[in-house]
Design a protein around this motif. Structure first.
Motif, PDB file in Angstrom:
ATOM      1  N   MET B  15       0.686  -1.318  -0.148  1.00 39.52           N
ATOM      2  CA  MET B  15      -0.061   0.246   0.162  1.00 39.52           C
ATOM      3  C   MET B  15       1.178   1.101   0.167  1.00 39.52           C
ATOM      4  SD  MET B  15      -2.934  -0.092   2.415  1.00 39.52           S
ATOM      5  CE  MET B  15      -5.104  -0.653   1.665  1.00 39.52           C
ATOM      6  N   ALA B  16       1.629   0.818   0.294  1.00 36.59           N
ATOM      7  CA  ALA B  16       2.705   2.029   1.307  1.00 36.59           C
ATOM      8  C   ALA B  16       2.915   2.845  -0.355  1.00 36.59           C
ATOM      9  CB  ALA B  16       4.189   2.174   1.585  1.00 36.59           C
ATOM     10  N   ILE B  17       4.203   1.797  -1.388  1.00 36.90           N
ATOM     11  CA  ILE B  17       4.184   1.780  -2.477  1.00 36.90           C
ATOM     12  C   ILE B  17       3.712   2.660  -2.901  1.00 36.90           C
ATOM     13  CG2 ILE B  17       5.512   0.511  -4.317  1.00 36.90           C
ATOM     14  CD1 ILE B  17       6.000  -1.433  -2.614  1.00 36.90           C
ATOM     15  N   ASP B  18       2.139   2.087  -3.455  1.00 40.52           N
ATOM     16  CA  ASP B  18       1.610   2.660  -4.535  1.00 40.52           C
ATOM     17  C   ASP B  18       1.034   4.164  -4.228  1.00 40.52           C
ATOM     18  OD1 ASP B  18       1.912   0.426  -6.437  1.00 40.52           O
ATOM     19  OD2 ASP B  18       0.088  -0.969  -6.338  1.00 40.52           O
ATOM     20  N   LEU B  19       0.284   3.643  -2.655  1.00 43.53           N
ATOM     21  CA  LEU B  19      -0.204   4.976  -2.357  1.00 43.53           C
ATOM     22  C   LEU B  19       0.532   6.697  -2.723  1.00 43.53           C
ATOM     23  CD1 LEU B  19      -2.075   4.442   0.717  1.00 43.53           C
ATOM     24  CD2 LEU B  19      -2.857   4.355  -1.721  1.00 43.53           C
ATOM     25  N   LYS B  20       2.183   5.805  -2.357  1.00 41.45           N
ATOM     26  CA  LYS B  20       2.876   7.166  -2.823  1.00 41.45           C
ATOM     27  C   LYS B  20       2.701   7.235  -4.785  1.00 41.45           C
ATOM     28  CE  LYS B  20       6.227  10.435  -1.008  1.00 41.45           C
ATOM     29  NZ  LYS B  20       6.831  10.338  -0.665  1.00 41.45           N
ATOM     30  N   ARG B  21       3.532   6.656  -5.024  1.00 38.43           N
ATOM     31  CA  ARG B  21       3.344   6.164  -6.460  1.00 38.43           C
ATOM     32  C   ARG B  21       1.852   7.215  -7.329  1.00 38.43           C
ATOM     33  NH1 ARG B  21       3.650   1.582 -10.406  1.00 38.43           N
ATOM     34  NH2 ARG B  21       1.788   0.969  -9.503  1.00 38.43           N
ATOM     35  N   LYS B  22       1.469   6.598  -6.457  1.00 35.20           N
ATOM     36  CA  LYS B  22       0.005   7.667  -7.158  1.00 35.20           C
ATOM     37  C   LYS B  22      -0.437   8.783  -6.968  1.00 35.20           C
ATOM     38  CE  LYS B  22      -1.558   3.471  -9.361  1.00 35.20           C
ATOM     39  NZ  LYS B  22      -2.081   2.623  -9.186  1.00 35.20           N
ATOM     40  N   GLY B  23      -0.026   9.493  -6.090  1.00 34.86           N
ATOM     41  CA  GLY B  23       0.254  11.075  -5.674  1.00 34.86           C
ATOM     42  C   GLY B  23      -0.703  11.004  -4.657  1.00 34.86           C
TER      43      GLY B  23
END
Lengths: 283, 283
Positions: B15-23
């Motif tokens: 979740m951390a990876i994608d919540l950051k990546r998706k802004g």
């Protein structure tokens, strides 16, 4: 080398593709008694030509029997009978998932040495000529059974065939083969069938299954798509071994049931941690 | 938007990876009580910074509880207590696989409306920060439970969060959720654990398991690698539903046993063909 393939489904078809592609076969003649599958295999170009059973057996240097094991047991003696009439050096292999009964079916046949029982350990849950694919056997194990009853030259030819498919050959007697495949392969199909039945029974609202099925459920239930024509004779021919594994399996399920029923978290943990040891073995 | 993630394992880390990546998140603060996992997560850069529990909860706009459900049930009231002291608009979600007990644990908490129970239906059999991966949630379903007990603004924020992860949101009450996940997800883990135990018990010669395991066995037994820390509390919190499914499952196994035992090929065929209907549902 002329290869005759009886049964142009997933296994026979995939073998046809790779034996031609790797240069092991100059010509592949196929036979298939389902008319739709035969026409599809011909149209897809899986084999060089589709012929009837007799022509396929008579013209091949090596015949591959790739039909469900019930039919294979009835077919194998007929093939050796034809070999006797043809009166030239021919070899036949089967690729079935159980071995004891098929080996027994030709034990006293005068041409028994022309037969090499094999089991390439590869497959998918799909069937038919449209399921055939290149590379299906690549890197997998293939079991050769009771090779001491076969002509060494026949065994050598079969080893070359599986070498062309890039398979690791393992030698085992037919009865050990059937015990081990019951434990590793047959039980995993039964557990998948039972899982599908359980879920279908209970989840009347099919949309929920679809919504809630994460990758885990799909991979566990995948084998439940497997074909009845193939699996009925396997489970019935390997009856005694399969019954033993089912009994052990039900015991393990009951161990889980008991630990959960008793709120025994240490018991559940200990079962899971024991099961985790499968990591050592399966990548 | 500041996101606080408690538990930097497979789910929290992914979740951390994608919540950051998706802004969706400007800053991600993580907390993890296993020292090795915390150090690894920091070194891998899974989160912007690792903090202690209190700092993580206090500084976040939305807190994600991504720890095993036993610990989550104890943690959630503490988080709502801190929200009360912080006295600003904050939201907390959990991502656990069982929902009834955790929902009950804060049912009478004055800040209950700040909590949204969620279950993203995604995962792998691996765990720890090193198992985290981008895209884990992509295209999967996420269940939101009992949303009528949450502040509509909180629900809306959580919907935006899962939208950023490209998940389809489904609404269900906690008790239905636990029934359905027992049937689709929890039972498939138990059947895999039991399969691993059966095979490990019987195949003393581990090399045979390795040699004979074709793709089918590996995919059926894959979930048996799953982590005990996660699964012990799931099975124990969802006890009643899980026991019911186990009972149905054992009945289905016994149906197979009986048909095989009685040489009843029609019976075996009928069970397999019923199981094949899972094809309609699972791609």
């Amino acid at each position: 080398m002329k290869v005759g393939i009886i049964g142009l489904g997933l296994i026979g078809g995939s073998m046809a593709i790779d034996l031609k592609r790797k240069g092991f076969a100059d010509e592949i003649i196929g036979t298939e008694n389902d008319a739709v599958n035969a026409a599809a295999a011909e149209k897809m170009g899986l084999v060089d030509r589709v012929a009837d059973f007799d022509e396929c057996v008579d013209s091949a240097d090596i015949v591959v029997v790739a039909v469900p094991v019930g039919a294979a047991v009835r077919m194998l003696p007929r093939i050796l009978d034809r070999f006797a009439t043809n009166n030239r050096r021919q070899v036949v292999i089967d690729v079935c998932s159980t071995k004891e009964q098929i080996v027994r079916s030709v034990h006293y046949h005068p041409l028994r040495p022309c037969y090499v029982p094999t089991h390439p350990m590869a497959g998918t849950e799909y069937s038919g000529p449209w399921a055939a694919m290149p590379g299906l056997f690549d890197g997998r194990a293939c079991i050769l059974c009771n090779t001491e009853e076969s002509d060494p030259k026949a065994v050598h030819l079969v080893e070359r065939l599986y070498d062309a498919l890039n398979m690791r050959v393992i030698y085992m007697n037919a009865s050990n083969h059937d015990v081990h495949t019951a434990y590793v392969s047959h039980i995993s199909h039964i557990t998948s069938f039972a899982l599908a039945l359980t879920v279908l029974d209970k989840e009347k609202d099919e949309k929920h299954i679809f919504d809630l099925a994460s990758g885990g459920f799909s991979s566990t239930v995948r084998l439940a798509k497997s074909n009845a024509d193939m699996w009925v004779p396997i489970l019935s021919q390997n009856r005694d071994n399969v019954l033993q594994v089912i009994d052990t399996y039900i015991e393990k399920m009951k161990d889980f049931r008991e630990a959960i029923d008793n709120y025994d978290e240490d018991g559940i943990r200990s079962l899971i941690e024991k099961a985790n040891k499968i990591k050592r073995i399966i990548r």
